[in-house]
Design a protein around this motif. Structure first.
Motif, PDB file in Angstrom:
ATOM      1  N   SER A  29       0.827  -1.192   0.000  1.00 30.55           N
ATOM      2  CA  SER A  29       0.000   0.000   0.000  1.00 30.55           C
ATOM      3  C   SER A  29       0.866   1.249   0.000  1.00 30.55           C
ATOM      4  O   SER A  29       2.053   1.182  -0.270  1.00 30.55           O
ATOM      5  N   SER A  30       0.282   2.374   0.331  1.00 29.58           N
ATOM      6  CA  SER A  30       0.858   3.719   0.336  1.00 29.58           C
ATOM      7  C   SER A  30       0.753   4.320  -1.054  1.00 29.58           C
ATOM      8  O   SER A  30       0.446   3.632  -2.031  1.00 29.58           O
ATOM      9  N   LEU A  31       0.979   5.613  -1.124  1.00 25.95           N
ATOM     10  CA  LEU A  31       0.801   6.333  -2.379  1.00 25.95           C
ATOM     11  C   LEU A  31       1.956   6.082  -3.325  1.00 25.95           C
ATOM     12  O   LEU A  31       3.057   5.724  -2.919  1.00 25.95           O
ATOM     13  N   SER A  32       1.689   6.312  -4.617  1.00 25.96           N
ATOM     14  CA  SER A  32       2.745   6.209  -5.618  1.00 25.96           C
ATOM     15  C   SER A  32       3.838   7.219  -5.313  1.00 25.96           C
ATOM     16  O   SER A  32       3.582   8.320  -4.832  1.00 25.96           O
ATOM     17  N   LEU A  36       9.075   5.157   2.704  1.00 24.20           N
ATOM     18  CA  LEU A  36       9.058   5.149   4.163  1.00 24.20           C
ATOM     19  C   LEU A  36      10.456   4.835   4.671  1.00 24.20           C
ATOM     20  O   LEU A  36      11.028   3.798   4.334  1.00 24.20           O
ATOM     21  N   VAL A  37      11.021   5.724   5.486  1.00 26.11           N
ATOM     22  CA  VAL A  37      12.352   5.528   6.062  1.00 26.11           C
ATOM     23  C   VAL A  37      12.203   5.206   7.540  1.00 26.11           C
ATOM     24  O   VAL A  37      11.570   5.961   8.285  1.00 26.11           O
ATOM     25  N   ILE A  38      12.793   4.084   7.966  1.00 23.04           N
ATOM     26  CA  ILE A  38      12.721   3.672   9.365  1.00 23.04           C
ATOM     27  C   ILE A  38      14.016   4.102  10.047  1.00 23.04           C
ATOM     28  O   ILE A  38      15.081   3.520   9.816  1.00 23.04           O
ATOM     29  N   MET A  39      13.922   5.118  10.912  1.00 21.68           N
ATOM     30  CA  MET A  39      15.131   5.738  11.466  1.00 21.68           C
ATOM     31  C   MET A  39      14.775   6.508  12.734  1.00 21.68           C
ATOM     32  O   MET A  39      13.717   7.147  12.806  1.00 21.68           O
ATOM     33  N   ASP A  40      15.661   6.442  13.740  1.00 20.08           N
ATOM     34  CA  ASP A  40      15.459   7.220  14.961  1.00 20.08           C
ATOM     35  C   ASP A  40      15.394   8.702  14.638  1.00 20.08           C
ATOM     36  O   ASP A  40      16.058   9.189  13.710  1.00 20.08           O
ATOM     37  N   LYS A  41      14.630   9.438  15.427  1.00 20.07           N
ATOM     38  CA  LYS A  41      14.436  10.864  15.181  1.00 20.07           C
ATOM     39  C   LYS A  41      15.753  11.629  15.201  1.00 20.07           C
ATOM     40  O   LYS A  41      16.010  12.471  14.335  1.00 20.07           O
ATOM     41  N   ASP A  42      16.615  11.338  16.183  1.00 25.48           N
ATOM     42  CA  ASP A  42      17.886  12.055  16.293  1.00 25.48           C
ATOM     43  C   ASP A  42      18.776  11.765  15.086  1.00 25.48           C
ATOM     44  O   ASP A  42      19.431  12.670  14.552  1.00 25.48           O
ATOM     45  N   ASP A  43      18.811  10.493  14.646  1.00 24.97           N
ATOM     46  CA  ASP A  43      19.617  10.140  13.477  1.00 24.97           C
ATOM     47  C   ASP A  43      19.052  10.788  12.213  1.00 24.97           C
ATOM     48  O   ASP A  43      19.801  11.245  11.352  1.00 24.97           O
ATOM     49  N   TRP A  44      17.730  10.829  12.114  1.00 19.70           N
ATOM     50  CA  TRP A  44      17.086  11.420  10.939  1.00 19.70           C
ATOM     51  C   TRP A  44      17.396  12.911  10.829  1.00 19.70           C
ATOM     52  O   TRP A  44      17.577  13.442   9.735  1.00 19.70           O
ATOM     53  N   GLU A  45      17.486  13.563  11.958  1.00 25.75           N
ATOM     54  CA  GLU A  45      17.757  14.997  11.950  1.00 25.75           C
ATOM     55  C   GLU A  45      19.250  15.298  11.949  1.00 25.75           C
ATOM     56  O   GLU A  45      19.646  16.462  11.883  1.00 25.75           O
ATOM     57  N   GLY A  46      20.095  14.265  11.992  1.00 24.50           N
ATOM     58  CA  GLY A  46      21.540  14.441  11.970  1.00 24.50           C
ATOM     59  C   GLY A  46      22.135  14.202  10.601  1.00 24.50           C
ATOM     60  O   GLY A  46      21.448  14.249   9.567  1.00 24.50           O
ATOM     61  N   PHE A  84       2.232  -0.160   9.027  1.00 19.41           N
ATOM     62  CA  PHE A  84       3.194   0.448   8.114  1.00 19.41           C
ATOM     63  C   PHE A  84       4.043  -0.585   7.375  1.00 19.41           C
ATOM     64  O   PHE A  84       4.713  -0.253   6.399  1.00 19.41           O
ATOM     65  N   LYS A  85       4.019  -1.827   7.826  1.00 19.21           N
ATOM     66  CA  LYS A  85       4.869  -2.839   7.222  1.00 19.21           C
ATOM     67  C   LYS A  85       4.424  -3.256   5.822  1.00 19.21           C
ATOM     68  O   LYS A  85       5.144  -3.981   5.138  1.00 19.21           O
ATOM     69  N   VAL A  86       3.252  -2.816   5.412  1.00 19.88           N
ATOM     70  CA  VAL A  86       2.788  -3.138   4.057  1.00 19.88           C
ATOM     71  C   VAL A  86       3.059  -1.997   3.081  1.00 19.88           C
ATOM     72  O   VAL A  86       2.582  -2.024   1.943  1.00 19.88           O
ATOM     73  N   ALA A  87       3.857  -0.991   3.501  1.00 17.40           N
ATOM     74  CA  ALA A  87       4.207   0.109   2.598  1.00 17.40           C
ATOM     75  C   ALA A  87       4.968  -0.429   1.398  1.00 17.40           C
ATOM     76  O   ALA A  87       5.690  -1.428   1.485  1.00 17.40           O
ATOM     77  N   ARG A  88       4.844   0.238   0.259  1.00 19.67           N
ATOM     78  CA  ARG A  88       5.423  -0.280  -0.987  1.00 19.67           C
ATOM     79  C   ARG A  88       6.930  -0.116  -1.051  1.00 19.67           C
ATOM     80  O   ARG A  88       7.629  -0.981  -1.594  1.00 19.67           O
ATOM     81  N   ASN A  89       7.470   0.994  -0.547  1.00 19.49           N
ATOM     82  CA  ASN A  89       8.913   1.251  -0.571  1.00 19.49           C
ATOM     83  C   ASN A  89       9.390   1.576   0.830  1.00 19.49           C
ATOM     84  O   ASN A  89       8.939   2.565   1.427  1.00 19.49           O
ATOM     85  N   ILE A  90      10.299   0.776   1.355  1.00 22.32           N
ATOM     86  CA  ILE A  90      10.809   0.974   2.716  1.00 22.32           C
ATOM     87  C   ILE A  90      12.330   0.959   2.677  1.00 22.32           C
ATOM     88  O   ILE A  90      12.933   0.095   2.026  1.00 22.32           O
TER      89      ILE A  90
END
Length: 328
Positions: A29-32, A36-46, A84-90
């Motif tokens: 699922s999810s939009l074309s 979806l990026v799986i990452m801690d908030k601090d790492d994502w903002e670093g 969220f595990k059924v997202a198309r791109n992870i």
């Protein structure tokens, strides 16, 4: 906070493709064009998150204005639940000293059919960032390739049957979006459009005898495109279609898909004396059954609107093309 094109580059050789036996029960699922990026908030903002975002947020090629290749959604690992595990791109980054070198792996259909999960592993932040910089285009293009495959599969299901008239005239199968009911034909030329004032979609198919491989070079394809579409795709004020090379030097590549060699152009079109223009993608190939060069060209017109998804909905038709094997 932040916001990911399609070339099969050598980087794909580093991808490890596996498929989970338990997957495939649900459709991804999810939009074309969403990642979806799986990452801690601090790492994502670093540094690491910024480097990954820069890859995914790179500009989509062949558009008249900036649009990111993908919309990016960041989610922390603890919130990566079944919803969220059924997202198309992870994409899942893993940085740990248990790894000796940076590498990329890919799993297909792990939690849902049509899904791709890419894991980027690296021993430290520096190695992670350098790996992304070195493999930026390949990463983006791999995900875009999957997007085109999904679009093609949807077109095949939505259309039900290939365009039989095109098969009769040109000898190959293709599926394209519904609604392109305004059709114009000439010898060895087919044009279908929805003729909309906005969100206009067009597909043009033409063919000519194959003489030499030089016809697939960039300048040759542009010249042929300008000649054929300039003659048949006309508008107001005696205008005709041409490739807008002054505004954007078309991207060019040679590729193989569905066992068919193709030469691709991606760029901008315009009408010579009319205020119309937009993006196009064309692919040329030889139909071995007829010894004819076939060119399929898709383009859109959407003034004052984003064009990425509209263009990709048409581009997916190029990935439904198949040439039937000649019966002996």
């Amino acid at each position: 906070m932040r916001r990911i094109h399609l070339l099969l580059l050598p980087v794909l050789a580093i991808l490890i493709f596996t498929s989970c036996n338990g997957g495939g029960f649900l459709s991804a699922s999810s939009l074309s064009s969403e990642v979806l990026v799986i990452m801690d908030k601090d790492d994502w903002e670093g540094e690491t998150g910024r480097a990954l975002y820069d890859v995914l947020n790179s500009p989509a090629k062949g558009l008249p204005q900036f649009e990111p290749n993908f919309k990016v959604i960041q989610l922390t690992p603890e919130n990566f639940t079944s919803t969220f595990k059924v997202a198309r791109n992870i994409i899942i980054p893993e940085i740990s000293n248990i790894y000796s070198v940076a590498k990329l792996s890919s799993e297909l259909d792990k939690y849902a059919s049509g899904q791709v999960i890419m894991t980027v592993r690296a021993p430290d932040t520096t190695a992670f960032i350098n790996f992304l910089k070195e493999n930026k285009e390949g990463i983006v293009n791999y995900i875009l390739n999957k997007e085109m495959e999904r679009t093609a599969q949807w077109l095949i299901k939505d259309s039900g049957t290939p365009q039989s008239h095109i098969k009769q005239v040109f000898g190959f199968n293709i599926y394209y979006p519904k609604g392109l009911s305004n059709i114009s034909e000439h010898p060895n030329f087919f044009w279908a459009t929805n003729n909309a004032g906005r969100s206009r979609k067009d597909i043009v198919i033409y063919q000519f005898p194959y003489t030499s491989a030089s016809v697939f070079e960039k300048d040759s394809l542009i010249a042929i495109r300008n000649r054929v579409l300039g003659e048949y795709v006309t508008g107001s004020f005696d205008s005709h279609m041409t490739t807008a090379t002054h505004a954007y030097n078309p991207d060019y590549r040679k590729m193989e898909y569905n066992g068919l060699f193709r030469a691709e152009l991606r760029g901008l079109w315009e009408m010579t004396s009319d205020m119309m223009g937009g993006p196009f993608v064309s692919q040329a190939f030889v139909n071995q059954n007829t010894n004819m060069v076939v060119v399929v060209d898709v383009f859109v017109f959407a003034p004052e609107a984003d064009k990425r998804n509209l263009m990709r909905s048409m581009e997916g038709a190029l990935y439904t093309i198949t040439v039937p094997k000649e019966k002996k």
